[in-house]
Design a protein around this motif. Structure first.
Motif, PDB file in Angstrom:
ATOM      1  N   GLY A  89       0.826  -1.213   0.000  1.00  0.00           N
ATOM      2  CA  GLY A  89       0.000   0.000   0.000  1.00  0.00           C
ATOM      3  C   GLY A  89       0.851   1.251   0.000  1.00  0.00           C
ATOM      4  O   GLY A  89       1.750   1.390  -0.830  1.00  0.00           O
ATOM      5  N   ASP A  90       0.577   2.160   0.965  1.00  0.00           N
ATOM      6  CA  ASP A  90       1.373   3.389   1.031  1.00  0.00           C
ATOM      7  C   ASP A  90       2.576   3.231   1.953  1.00  0.00           C
ATOM      8  O   ASP A  90       3.184   4.209   2.375  1.00  0.00           O
ATOM      9  CB  ASP A  90       0.513   4.572   1.479  1.00  0.00           C
ATOM     10  CG  ASP A  90       0.039   4.398   2.928  1.00  0.00           C
ATOM     11  OD1 ASP A  90       0.184   3.275   3.467  1.00  0.00           O
ATOM     12  OD2 ASP A  90      -0.464   5.369   3.503  1.00  0.00           O
ATOM     13  N   GLY A  91       2.894   2.002   2.265  1.00  0.00           N
ATOM     14  CA  GLY A  91       4.027   1.738   3.151  1.00  0.00           C
ATOM     15  C   GLY A  91       5.347   2.156   2.537  1.00  0.00           C
ATOM     16  O   GLY A  91       5.434   2.518   1.365  1.00  0.00           O
ATOM     17  N   ILE A  92       6.370   2.080   3.353  1.00  0.00           N
ATOM     18  CA  ILE A  92       7.695   2.575   2.963  1.00  0.00           C
ATOM     19  C   ILE A  92       8.655   1.389   2.874  1.00  0.00           C
ATOM     20  O   ILE A  92       8.694   0.545   3.772  1.00  0.00           O
ATOM     21  CB  ILE A  92       8.191   3.593   4.007  1.00  0.00           C
ATOM     22  CG1 ILE A  92       7.235   4.799   4.040  1.00  0.00           C
ATOM     23  CG2 ILE A  92       9.616   4.042   3.708  1.00  0.00           C
ATOM     24  CD1 ILE A  92       7.383   5.660   5.274  1.00  0.00           C
ATOM     25  N   ILE A  93       9.422   1.342   1.787  1.00  0.00           N
ATOM     26  CA  ILE A  93      10.330   0.216   1.554  1.00  0.00           C
ATOM     27  C   ILE A  93      11.772   0.712   1.601  1.00  0.00           C
ATOM     28  O   ILE A  93      12.181   1.547   0.794  1.00  0.00           O
ATOM     29  CB  ILE A  93      10.075  -0.437   0.176  1.00  0.00           C
ATOM     30  CG1 ILE A  93       8.621  -0.888   0.056  1.00  0.00           C
ATOM     31  CG2 ILE A  93      11.020  -1.610  -0.041  1.00  0.00           C
ATOM     32  CD1 ILE A  93       8.247  -1.400  -1.329  1.00  0.00           C
ATOM     33  N   GLY A  94      12.514   0.209   2.562  1.00  0.00           N
ATOM     34  CA  GLY A  94      13.935   0.543   2.654  1.00  0.00           C
ATOM     35  C   GLY A  94      14.770  -0.477   1.901  1.00  0.00           C
ATOM     36  O   GLY A  94      14.860  -1.635   2.304  1.00  0.00           O
ATOM     37  N   GLY A  95      15.364  -0.068   0.807  1.00  0.00           N
ATOM     38  CA  GLY A  95      16.109  -1.004  -0.032  1.00  0.00           C
ATOM     39  C   GLY A  95      17.551  -1.168   0.413  1.00  0.00           C
ATOM     40  O   GLY A  95      18.071  -0.402   1.221  1.00  0.00           O
ATOM     41  N   ASP A  96      18.188  -2.182  -0.114  1.00  0.00           N
ATOM     42  CA  ASP A  96      19.592  -2.435   0.228  1.00  0.00           C
ATOM     43  C   ASP A  96      20.349  -2.916  -0.992  1.00  0.00           C
ATOM     44  O   ASP A  96      19.765  -3.169  -2.033  1.00  0.00           O
ATOM     45  CB  ASP A  96      19.684  -3.461   1.364  1.00  0.00           C
ATOM     46  CG  ASP A  96      20.798  -3.117   2.325  1.00  0.00           C
ATOM     47  OD1 ASP A  96      21.920  -2.870   1.864  1.00  0.00           O
ATOM     48  OD2 ASP A  96      20.540  -3.085   3.534  1.00  0.00           O
ATOM     49  N   ILE A  97      21.656  -3.023  -0.836  1.00  0.00           N
ATOM     50  CA  ILE A  97      22.531  -3.359  -1.956  1.00  0.00           C
ATOM     51  C   ILE A  97      22.449  -4.851  -2.273  1.00  0.00           C
ATOM     52  O   ILE A  97      22.343  -5.684  -1.384  1.00  0.00           O
ATOM     53  CB  ILE A  97      23.976  -2.986  -1.599  1.00  0.00           C
ATOM     54  CG1 ILE A  97      24.073  -1.507  -1.285  1.00  0.00           C
ATOM     55  CG2 ILE A  97      24.923  -3.338  -2.729  1.00  0.00           C
ATOM     56  CD1 ILE A  97      23.578  -0.609  -2.361  1.00  0.00           C
ATOM     57  N   GLY A  98      22.559  -5.133  -3.569  1.00  0.00           N
ATOM     58  CA  GLY A  98      22.519  -6.524  -4.000  1.00  0.00           C
ATOM     59  C   GLY A  98      21.576  -6.657  -5.169  1.00  0.00           C
ATOM     60  O   GLY A  98      21.081  -5.663  -5.713  1.00  0.00           O
ATOM     61  N   CYS A  99      21.310  -7.895  -5.564  1.00  0.00           N
ATOM     62  CA  CYS A  99      20.432  -8.104  -6.716  1.00  0.00           C
ATOM     63  C   CYS A  99      19.042  -7.512  -6.485  1.00  0.00           C
ATOM     64  O   CYS A  99      18.370  -7.114  -7.430  1.00  0.00           O
ATOM     65  CB  CYS A  99      20.292  -9.595  -7.008  1.00  0.00           C
ATOM     66  SG  CYS A  99      21.673 -10.258  -7.940  1.00  0.00           S
ATOM     67  N   SER A 100      18.607  -7.475  -5.244  1.00  0.00           N
ATOM     68  CA  SER A 100      17.254  -6.970  -4.978  1.00  0.00           C
ATOM     69  C   SER A 100      17.145  -5.489  -5.310  1.00  0.00           C
ATOM     70  O   SER A 100      16.051  -4.938  -5.379  1.00  0.00           O
ATOM     71  CB  SER A 100      16.869  -7.193  -3.514  1.00  0.00           C
ATOM     72  OG  SER A 100      17.674  -6.408  -2.669  1.00  0.00           O
ATOM     73  N   SER A 101      18.289  -4.845  -5.555  1.00  0.00           N
ATOM     74  CA  SER A 101      18.260  -3.412  -5.885  1.00  0.00           C
ATOM     75  C   SER A 101      18.131  -3.179  -7.382  1.00  0.00           C
ATOM     76  O   SER A 101      18.107  -2.039  -7.821  1.00  0.00           O
ATOM     77  CB  SER A 101      19.546  -2.751  -5.385  1.00  0.00           C
ATOM     78  OG  SER A 101      20.657  -3.209  -6.138  1.00  0.00           O
ATOM     79  N   LEU A 102      18.058  -4.237  -8.159  1.00  0.00           N
ATOM     80  CA  LEU A 102      18.165  -4.064  -9.616  1.00  0.00           C
ATOM     81  C   LEU A 102      17.141  -3.104 -10.214  1.00  0.00           C
ATOM     82  O   LEU A 102      17.523  -2.155 -10.880  1.00  0.00           O
ATOM     83  CB  LEU A 102      18.124  -5.426 -10.309  1.00  0.00           C
ATOM     84  CG  LEU A 102      19.511  -6.059 -10.453  1.00  0.00           C
ATOM     85  CD1 LEU A 102      19.417  -7.505 -10.864  1.00  0.00           C
ATOM     86  CD2 LEU A 102      20.357  -5.284 -11.429  1.00  0.00           C
ATOM     87  N   PRO A 103      15.853  -3.347 -10.065  1.00  0.00           N
ATOM     88  CA  PRO A 103      14.952  -2.276 -10.520  1.00  0.00           C
ATOM     89  C   PRO A 103      14.838  -1.253  -9.395  1.00  0.00           C
ATOM     90  O   PRO A 103      14.092  -1.460  -8.438  1.00  0.00           O
ATOM     91  CB  PRO A 103      13.625  -3.017 -10.744  1.00  0.00           C
ATOM     92  CG  PRO A 103      13.927  -4.462 -10.575  1.00  0.00           C
ATOM     93  CD  PRO A 103      15.114  -4.525  -9.670  1.00  0.00           C
ATOM     94  N   PRO A 104      15.598  -0.186  -9.441  1.00  0.00           N
ATOM     95  CA  PRO A 104      15.745   0.680  -8.268  1.00  0.00           C
ATOM     96  C   PRO A 104      14.450   1.354  -7.827  1.00  0.00           C
ATOM     97  O   PRO A 104      14.355   1.820  -6.706  1.00  0.00           O
ATOM     98  CB  PRO A 104      16.750   1.737  -8.732  1.00  0.00           C
ATOM     99  CG  PRO A 104      17.284   1.275 -10.027  1.00  0.00           C
ATOM    100  CD  PRO A 104      16.364   0.276 -10.575  1.00  0.00           C
ATOM    101  N   HIS A 105      13.474   1.416  -8.714  1.00  0.00           N
ATOM    102  CA  HIS A 105      12.261   2.129  -8.353  1.00  0.00           C
ATOM    103  C   HIS A 105      11.448   1.385  -7.297  1.00  0.00           C
ATOM    104  O   HIS A 105      10.534   1.932  -6.708  1.00  0.00           O
ATOM    105  CB  HIS A 105      11.386   2.317  -9.588  1.00  0.00           C
ATOM    106  CG  HIS A 105      10.908   1.020 -10.130  1.00  0.00           C
ATOM    107  ND1 HIS A 105      11.721   0.192 -10.841  1.00  0.00           N
ATOM    108  CD2 HIS A 105       9.718   0.398 -10.005  1.00  0.00           C
ATOM    109  CE1 HIS A 105      11.036  -0.884 -11.165  1.00  0.00           C
ATOM    110  NE2 HIS A 105       9.826  -0.788 -10.674  1.00  0.00           N
TER     111      HIS A 105
END
Lengths: 212, 687
Positions: B436-452
């Motif tokens: 939903g309108d939650g907030i996603i804190g990303g990190d380095i690695g393959c999971s960062s590939l589509p940065p949006h």
């Protein structure tokens, strides 16, 4: 201090540095093909430099290899830089039809563009619905800049030959030989490529007769 | 031999007889380590993968202090992680040669950032060598070990991604056999505390000053620290720089001599300012050849030469002065990628010595961001020259005028994406549907590939730790909102971390978040490998690529429990409905919880499971496909693309990894399974 004497970036035979760009998207075997190309060029001419853009390798991002070589026994004292000056590309081999357009500033009427008809719309464009030139638009833009444009069915032929689309990279190397006007021959790859790879390079060489 | 820059550095360290090669993997220098530890490599047994760069650096330092030669490999942001040990290593010095290979990345072609890590040397005082081509990469790396022992300091060798990934001709040298370390020697000088730290700092300042002012001695009275081990030969401690003489009437056969503006270290003010005068370009590393080629092509006789110091920190003053003398230049142009490390040093030198140029330019012409390709260098040189130079080459650019830079590429940037069958694609499909309108804190690695997908993406361990601050602020913001205007509950904050990053730098964060019961859900995306950099094993990788069991592999769930996490739930990313239920429950849970998503990277799994007997594949059923494009535009699996007629979609069986996520996503039942049978030829998973 090492002093290097002035000289233009040509080899001892007076030939200008030959500049090749191999490009496509991650997963198409650009890195592998560029290594083979460098080995073939290095084996024949000895002098090769250039660089890769590999950040998108394997993950469907932009990948490119810049290969520069001279045809003499040694580089001149001031070696060619790693990048190609504007308008300096002699060959652009694009395994995805549009990716070669990223090097539009390196093209001139002396440039030969060899492209696969295959296109892959970037995932960011898929989502946003933005513009991405298809095959026809790409060919049209290449024609406005380059001297010769050769569109080939590399991927389709690879599937027919080996059941592996990724082998289009080897066919492209053969196609490059065909359009290189004797600069490189499929046999130049023989010391670096396996017999299977050689067969595909030769197939690419043989199929390259279609010029658009 | 024809090798890449990354491999040339590996060869240099091997030729120097290094006894320890250690890294935490980071592009663009992963290949350096992989070559050294590859099958059949004589250096393989001396290679170690460290848990992070800080540990790698310290391990290399300990080995060096015990008399061995150590080689530590990291990317530029890795040097940030290792910066504390790097500072103190400059105080302690070394015994065996210690060399740090730093892969940096102007243009961020394979990294999240492009910081100029060279600037750390202004702080650590560690000397830097910057090779300009493939041969120098080998030579400088080898020489750096000798230099390290001469000056008793770790030496950093910086190579950019372009050089790492390029390939060129290299002539290898002789290999010095690796000798066992002589053993640790107790030394009070290794205690860098209080006044002792100040004393070590003073000694360090002396060493750097000696390096900066070192010149070929006329006698053997020069500083002892730079003598060879037998104390008899005063040896130049660093490799030679290069000076390309460009003025057409220059002759180097009789020695280089331009009469004007002769300057000496002790009499620099004679190079006084005045209008015009020859131009000396200073450009380090691989840019040197590019700048020289382009400057030569411009044919402007004012450009006298291009100078490239081998040691870019500290800048050797006599060498620089010699370059000025040799060219008679009164104008100085610095062409550097990213920050102006040389510009800073030369400006300081000029101030201290009263040296004035009629023109001095660097970062005002070449920006401190992005990489410098041939086009940017040409443009910058022409700007400096006031476009007086002729065009590099008479070319016909089609619609463009000859030599004029043509328009930029019309192509949109092409983002990297997940591979077919990637567990991260399945995970994000469910997360984005439920957050939903939650907030996603990303990190380095393959999971960062589509940065949006993530709301921020910065450095290693940025996800959970930034989320910790965000949860505090979100809580306060929510409470501060007057009740009548509150339209919804507090926004959910989630964070992501991969298995490798968790071990690299996430453990302390998890311990803290568990202790304070941070209001966030942490998703540990465990794909069992450091996949982004080419599948190096982590301390928790259960099986290697050959299928051999790692009996000492760490169990991530046990680690999380030991760190005090009380709410842990595991989920299979490929069962979308179940994962959705797990997520929603976690979002409703108060306090800190962890969802452990464990599924091996498909690329690496595919390498181990060779020639499978049967693998499930999927196909588009044209009669049922409504072109809703949830698989094509939403899921963006590379295996799915337009068909030949552009009206239908096509699922490429060669690319399909059989994860079934597209089938689960399709609302119309338009994707179906098909079994692809292959001949039975011993295709079982290697045990």
């Amino acid at each position: 201090m090492i002093f290097l004497k002035s000289s233009t970036p040509v080899d001892r035979e007076g030939n200008r540095c030959t500049n090749v760009i191999l490009t496509g998207i991650g997963g198409q075997g650009i890195v592998f093909a560029s290594q083979l190309l460098r080995k073939a060029v290095g084996g024949r001419y000895g002098n090769v430099t250039g660089f890769d853009v590999r950040g998108g390798a394997q993950r469907y991002g932009h990948v490119a290899a810049v290969v520069r070589f001279t045809r003499g026994p040694a580089f001149p004292p001031i070696q060619p830089g790693m990048d190609i000056p504007p308008g300096g590309a002699d060959f652009i081999v694009s395994l995805e039809a549009s990716e070669g357009l990223r090097f539009i500033d390196r093209m001139s009427r002396q440039t030969t563009v060899i492209l696969d008809r295959f296109t892959v719309i970037p995932t960011n464009v898929r989502r946003s619905g933005g513009f991405y030139p298809g095959f026809s638009e790409a060919v049209s833009q290449y024609r406005r800049r380059a001297g010769e444009v050769a569109a080939l069915d590399l991927r389709k032929t690879a599937r027919a030959c080996s059941d592996k689309a990724v082998d289009a990279n080897l066919l492209a190397l053969g196609a490059f030989c065909a359009y290189s006007k004797g600069l490189l021959d499929p046999d130049d790859f023989s010391w670096a490529a396996s017999s299977r790879e050689m067969e595909l390079i030769k197939t690419g060489f043989a199929m390259s007769g279609v010029t658009e | 031999m024809l090798i890449s820059g990354a491999t040339a550095a590996a060869r240099g360290a091997y030729e120097a007889g290094a006894g320890l090669y250690i890294t935490y993997p980071g592009s663009p220098v992963v290949e350096t380590f992989e070559v050294l530890r590859s099958k059949g490599s004589p250096a393989a047994s001396k290679c170690r993968l460290a848990i992070n760069e800080h540990v790698a650096y310290h391990t290399a330092l300990g080995y060096s202090l015990s008399g061995g030669r150590s080689f530590v490999i990291m990317k530029h942001v890795g040097l940030n992680v290792a910066s504390d040990p790097a500072h103190y290593s400059a105080y302690t010095g070394v015994r065996g040669g210690m060399v740090i290979l730093v892969g940096h990345d102007p243009g961020a072609t394979c990294s999240t950032g492009e910081f100029d890590a060279r600037l750390l040397s202004l702080h650590t005082n560690l000397p830097i060598l910057e090779p300009g081509n493939f041969q120098e990469t080998l030579d400088f790396t080898r020489e750096a070990f000798i230099m390290s022992e001469k000056v008793s300091l770790p030496i950093m060798v910086f190579i950019p991604s372009s050089l790492c990934y390029g390939m060129g001709l290299v002539f290898p040298g002789a290999v010095i056999p690796s000798l066992p370390p002589s053993g640790f020697v107790k030394d009070r000088g290794l205690t860098c505390v209080g006044p002792m730290a100040v004393e070590r700092h003073r000694l360090l300042a002396d060493r750097i000053r000696n390096l900066a002012q070192w010149r070929t001695p006329e006698s053997s009275e020069d500083p002892e620290v730079f003598h060879d081990r037998d104390k008899s030969v005063p040896a130049r401690p660093f490799p030679d720089g290069r000076l390309a003489i460009l003025r057409s009437d220059a002759s180097i056969s009789d020695g280089v001599s331009f009469p004007e503006a002769r300057v000496d270290v002790g009499n620099l003010s004679s190079a006084d300012s005045g209008e015009g005068g020859g131009i000396l370009i200073v450009s380090p590393g691989p840019l040197f050849h590019m700048v020289a080629e382009i400057a030569e092509g411009l044919g402007d006789t004012e450009i006298r030469g291009v100078y490239s110091p081998a040691m870019t920190f500290p800048l050797n003053e006599p060498d620089f002065i010699e370059a000025l003398n040799s060219t008679g230049a009164k104008q100085l142009l610095l062409v550097e990628e990213l920050e102006g490390l040389l510009e800073l040093q030369i400006a300081r030198l000029s101030m201290n010595r009263g040296l004035r140029f009629s023109r001095f330019a660097g970062k005002e012409i070449f920006p401190p961001f992005g990489s410098l390709g041939a086009a940017e260098i040409l443009s910058g040189l022409k700007r400096f020259l006031g476009t007086s130079g002729r065009v590099i080459e008479e070319t016909d650019n089609g619609d463009a005028a000859a030599g004029q830079q043509v328009s930029e590429s019309p192509l949109a940037a092409r983002e990297g994406t997940f591979c077919p069958g990637c567990p991260h694609r399945a995970f994000f499909q469910v997360l984005l549907k439920n957050i939903g309108d939650g907030i996603i804190g990303g990190d380095i690695g393959c999971s960062s590939l589509p940065p949006h997908y993530s709301d921020w993406l910065t450095c290693m361990n940025s996800g959970a730790s930034i989320a910790s601050g965000v949860t505090l602020a979100e809580g306060e913001a929510h409470c501060a909102t007057p009740l009548p205007t509150r339209t919804s509950g507090r926004r959910k904050v989630v964070s992501l971390i991969g298995d490798s990053t968790l071990l690299h730098s996430g453990l302390q964060t998890v311990a803290e978040l568990a202790a304070i019961d941070s209001e966030q859900v942490l998703f540990v995306l465990d794909n069992r490998w450091t996949a982004m950099t080419g599948h190096q094993e982590t301390l928790s990788t259960p099986r290697d690529v050959e299928g051999r069991l790692n009996e000492t592999a760490l169990d991530i769930r046990s680690i999380l429990e030991a760190l005090g996490v009380r709410k842990i739930v595991e989920a299979d990313p490929f069962r979308l409905s179940n994962l959705g239920r797990v997520m929603r429950k976690a979002f409703d849970t108060k306090g800190f919880s962890v969802v452990l998503i464990q599924a091996e990277c498909r690329l690496q799994q595919g390498r181990r499971v060779r020639n499978p007997k049967v693998s499930e594949k999927f196909t588009i059923v044209p009669e049922r496909c409504r072109r809703c494009d949830q698989c094509y535009s939403g899921l963006t699996c590379p295996a799915i693309g337009p068909g030949f007629d552009e009206e239908t979609l096509f699922l490429d069986p060669e690319l399909c990894a059989g994860c079934s996520v597209c089938r689960q996503v399709c609302p119309n039942g338009g994707i179906a399974s098909m079994a692809v049978c292959r001949p039975h030829s011993g295709g079982e998973e290697t045990k």
